[in-house]
Scaffold this motif. Sequence first.
Motif, PDB file in Angstrom:
ATOM      1  N   HIS A   6       0.764  -1.189   0.216  1.00 26.40           N
ATOM      2  CA  HIS A   6      -0.027  -0.020   0.047  1.00 26.40           C
ATOM      3  C   HIS A   6       0.988   1.217   0.031  1.00 26.40           C
ATOM      4  CE1 HIS A   6       0.965  -0.937   3.882  1.00 26.40           C
ATOM      5  NE2 HIS A   6       0.772   0.361   4.590  1.00 26.40           N
ATOM      6  N   LEU A   7       2.036   1.358   0.163  1.00 27.65           N
ATOM      7  CA  LEU A   7       3.019   2.267   0.344  1.00 27.65           C
ATOM      8  C   LEU A   7       3.687   2.515  -1.095  1.00 27.65           C
ATOM      9  CD1 LEU A   7       5.027   2.177   3.726  1.00 27.65           C
ATOM     10  CD2 LEU A   7       2.933   3.267   3.144  1.00 27.65           C
ATOM     11  N   THR A   8       3.783   3.899  -1.446  1.00 25.36           N
ATOM     12  CA  THR A   8       4.733   4.397  -2.564  1.00 25.36           C
ATOM     13  C   THR A   8       5.920   4.169  -2.117  1.00 25.36           C
ATOM     14  OG1 THR A   8       4.759   6.582  -1.815  1.00 25.36           O
ATOM     15  CG2 THR A   8       2.676   6.026  -3.044  1.00 25.36           C
ATOM     16  N   ALA A   9       6.754   4.383  -3.343  1.00 31.04           N
ATOM     17  CA  ALA A   9       8.191   4.322  -3.330  1.00 31.04           C
ATOM     18  C   ALA A   9       8.771   5.155  -2.266  1.00 31.04           C
ATOM     19  CB  ALA A   9       9.108   4.376  -4.550  1.00 31.04           C
ATOM     20  N   ALA A  10       8.289   6.638  -2.245  1.00 31.76           N
ATOM     21  CA  ALA A  10       8.765   7.810  -1.436  1.00 31.76           C
ATOM     22  C   ALA A  10       8.236   7.335   0.062  1.00 31.76           C
ATOM     23  CB  ALA A  10       8.228   9.022  -1.741  1.00 31.76           C
ATOM     24  N   ALA A  11       7.240   6.776   0.037  1.00 26.71           N
ATOM     25  CA  ALA A  11       6.539   6.539   1.648  1.00 26.71           C
ATOM     26  C   ALA A  11       7.594   5.445   2.431  1.00 26.71           C
ATOM     27  CB  ALA A  11       5.077   6.313   1.538  1.00 26.71           C
ATOM     28  N   HIS A  12       8.055   4.525   1.336  1.00 28.43           N
ATOM     29  CA  HIS A  12       8.762   3.412   1.875  1.00 28.43           C
ATOM     30  C   HIS A  12      10.231   4.111   2.476  1.00 28.43           C
ATOM     31  CE1 HIS A  12       6.524   0.403  -0.382  1.00 28.43           C
ATOM     32  NE2 HIS A  12       7.035  -0.478   0.615  1.00 28.43           N
ATOM     33  N   VAL A  13      10.856   5.170   1.818  1.00 31.48           N
ATOM     34  CA  VAL A  13      11.975   5.601   2.152  1.00 31.48           C
ATOM     35  C   VAL A  13      11.508   6.444   3.293  1.00 31.48           C
ATOM     36  CG1 VAL A  13      13.703   7.086   1.499  1.00 31.48           C
ATOM     37  CG2 VAL A  13      12.887   5.564  -0.261  1.00 31.48           C
ATOM     38  N   ARG A  14      10.669   7.392   3.343  1.00 34.60           N
ATOM     39  CA  ARG A  14      10.291   8.212   4.407  1.00 34.60           C
ATOM     40  C   ARG A  14       9.995   7.401   5.814  1.00 34.60           C
ATOM     41  NH1 ARG A  14       5.767  10.216   2.314  1.00 34.60           N
ATOM     42  NH2 ARG A  14       6.861  11.258   0.526  1.00 34.60           N
ATOM     43  N   GLN A  15       9.247   6.257   5.520  1.00 39.05           N
ATOM     44  CA  GLN A  15       8.905   5.336   6.872  1.00 39.05           C
ATOM     45  C   GLN A  15      10.277   4.704   7.538  1.00 39.05           C
ATOM     46  OE1 GLN A  15       5.871   3.455   8.097  1.00 39.05           O
ATOM     47  NE2 GLN A  15       7.555   3.681   9.561  1.00 39.05           N
ATOM     48  N   VAL A  16      11.271   4.224   6.615  1.00 37.34           N
ATOM     49  CA  VAL A  16      12.637   4.017   7.045  1.00 37.34           C
ATOM     50  C   VAL A  16      13.334   5.131   7.928  1.00 37.34           C
ATOM     51  CG1 VAL A  16      14.802   2.896   6.699  1.00 37.34           C
ATOM     52  CG2 VAL A  16      12.685   1.906   5.481  1.00 37.34           C
ATOM     53  N   ALA A  50      17.592   2.102  -1.754  1.00 37.87           N
ATOM     54  CA  ALA A  50      17.317   3.411  -1.256  1.00 37.87           C
ATOM     55  C   ALA A  50      16.885   3.358   0.416  1.00 37.87           C
ATOM     56  CB  ALA A  50      16.342   4.012  -2.014  1.00 37.87           C
ATOM     57  N   MET A  51      16.087   2.329   0.567  1.00 34.90           N
ATOM     58  CA  MET A  51      15.473   2.238   2.044  1.00 34.90           C
ATOM     59  C   MET A  51      16.739   1.945   2.760  1.00 34.90           C
ATOM     60  SD  MET A  51      12.074   0.096   1.177  1.00 34.90           S
ATOM     61  CE  MET A  51      11.739  -0.386   2.575  1.00 34.90           C
ATOM     62  N   ALA A  52      17.711   1.026   2.370  1.00 36.09           N
ATOM     63  CA  ALA A  52      18.811   0.799   3.266  1.00 36.09           C
ATOM     64  C   ALA A  52      19.765   1.902   3.633  1.00 36.09           C
ATOM     65  CB  ALA A  52      19.770  -0.632   2.614  1.00 36.09           C
ATOM     66  N   LEU A  53      19.771   2.683   2.467  1.00 39.61           N
ATOM     67  CA  LEU A  53      20.890   3.891   2.793  1.00 39.61           C
ATOM     68  C   LEU A  53      20.386   5.208   3.378  1.00 39.61           C
ATOM     69  CD1 LEU A  53      22.682   3.443  -0.801  1.00 39.61           C
ATOM     70  CD2 LEU A  53      23.630   2.616   1.315  1.00 39.61           C
ATOM     71  N   VAL A  54      19.011   5.328   3.302  1.00 37.28           N
ATOM     72  CA  VAL A  54      18.488   6.677   3.792  1.00 37.28           C
ATOM     73  C   VAL A  54      18.921   6.810   5.372  1.00 37.28           C
ATOM     74  CG1 VAL A  54      16.246   5.779   4.944  1.00 37.28           C
ATOM     75  CG2 VAL A  54      16.528   8.141   3.869  1.00 37.28           C
ATOM     76  N   ALA A  55      19.184   8.148   5.775  1.00 37.53           N
ATOM     77  CA  ALA A  55      19.732   8.362   7.042  1.00 37.53           C
ATOM     78  C   ALA A  55      20.920   7.677   7.430  1.00 37.53           C
ATOM     79  CB  ALA A  55      18.608   8.041   8.012  1.00 37.53           C
ATOM     80  N   ARG A  56      21.779   7.436   6.403  1.00 39.51           N
ATOM     81  CA  ARG A  56      23.051   6.806   6.790  1.00 39.51           C
ATOM     82  C   ARG A  56      23.109   5.919   7.956  1.00 39.51           C
ATOM     83  NH1 ARG A  56      27.998  10.717   7.150  1.00 39.51           N
ATOM     84  NH2 ARG A  56      28.438   9.297   8.997  1.00 39.51           N
ATOM     85  N   PRO A  57      22.606   4.583   7.916  1.00 35.93           N
ATOM     86  CA  PRO A  57      22.801   3.832   8.946  1.00 35.93           C
ATOM     87  C   PRO A  57      24.138   3.412   9.211  1.00 35.93           C
ATOM     88  CG  PRO A  57      21.956   2.631   7.224  1.00 35.93           C
ATOM     89  CD  PRO A  57      22.069   4.097   6.736  1.00 35.93           C
ATOM     90  N   ALA A  58      24.511   3.031  10.496  1.00 30.33           N
ATOM     91  CA  ALA A  58      25.857   2.429  10.933  1.00 30.33           C
ATOM     92  C   ALA A  58      26.546   1.191   9.938  1.00 30.33           C
ATOM     93  CB  ALA A  58      26.189   2.335  12.212  1.00 30.33           C
ATOM     94  N   LEU A  59      25.466   0.519   9.819  1.00 26.24           N
ATOM     95  CA  LEU A  59      25.949  -0.790   9.133  1.00 26.24           C
ATOM     96  C   LEU A  59      25.046  -1.017   8.124  1.00 26.24           C
ATOM     97  CD1 LEU A  59      27.112  -3.574   8.940  1.00 26.24           C
ATOM     98  CD2 LEU A  59      25.460  -4.299  10.653  1.00 26.24           C
TER      99      LEU A  59
END
Length: 279
Positions: A109-119, A161-170
């Motif tokens: 139900h989520l758009t691509a942008a909403a996925h990234v925003r959620q993460v 994109a979801m994995a990389l947003v907000a620069r996780p440590a790992l």
Amino acid sequence: MATGDVLPGPVVEAADLTRVYRSATGETYALRGVDLALLPGSLTVVAGPSGSGKSSLLTLLSARERPSAGELRVLGGDVAGASAALLRRLRHRRIGYVPQRASTGLFPHLTAAAHVRQVASWRRDRHADVDAVLDVVGLGARGGHRPATMSGGEQQRLAVAMALVARPALVVADEPTAELDHGHADRVLDALAAAADEGSAVVVSSHDPRVTERAGRLLRLRDGVLSSETAQSRETVAVIDNAGRLQLPPALLARFPSRRVVVEADGEHVRLRAPEDPA
Ligand code: ADP
């Protein structure tokens, strides 16, 4: 352990890591005693044929499962001993993960942008530039699409994109270019390399030469055992386990058809040579 701690040392430390799958038909040893450390600001590629244990290793490194035996510390937390709630918080806030089948991590139900925003919100980053992250993986024009209207490759890039947003440590990516053409594979690899340059520990599994040739550090898995390690200098490093057993890379192993070796110590060098009489 607080999930926001800054760690001076390795992001991941594994010793004698073992993963056994048990079923009605018996046991499969997917990992048999892997020792490994991942440092901040590093890009590590784990290569190996299908069935060698790459996915099993990445599943453990991303704190999704507990090891059957051995030690595993991820971002300061003991994965074998931590509660399920702590591991979930750790994953949400500090670990980016690209699953082998991207669709498994997406919400219909989520758009691509909403996925990234959620993460980004899981990672407590209200200011993340979602459009910029989608642009980096070539999805700038697809932010309004839901998974059902995206190709497998687009879904895979969304997972990156979801994995990389907000620069996780790992960042842990399981064959992230498997569904991508050359141009998009390069974009994804550039993005993963940039995350490492910015300080994340990045580990990627692949048997794709496009990926292995970009590795800062290349580890090879064979039958659940880490067999060799090649740094960017192309120097091949063999692994010595705790019992002193030396595992030669396949190209060197071929020089010892009798599987017997003479070990000679000479000043600062130790030489291995085939015996004159191999019997
Ligand atoms: P790779 O990612 O290198 O293909 P895997 O980690 O998927 O390797 O698999 C390593 C070994 O573990 C294989 O023999 C595989 O069949 C087995 N395996 C992986 N997952 C499971 C599972 N859930 N149950 C039973 N065996 C499994």
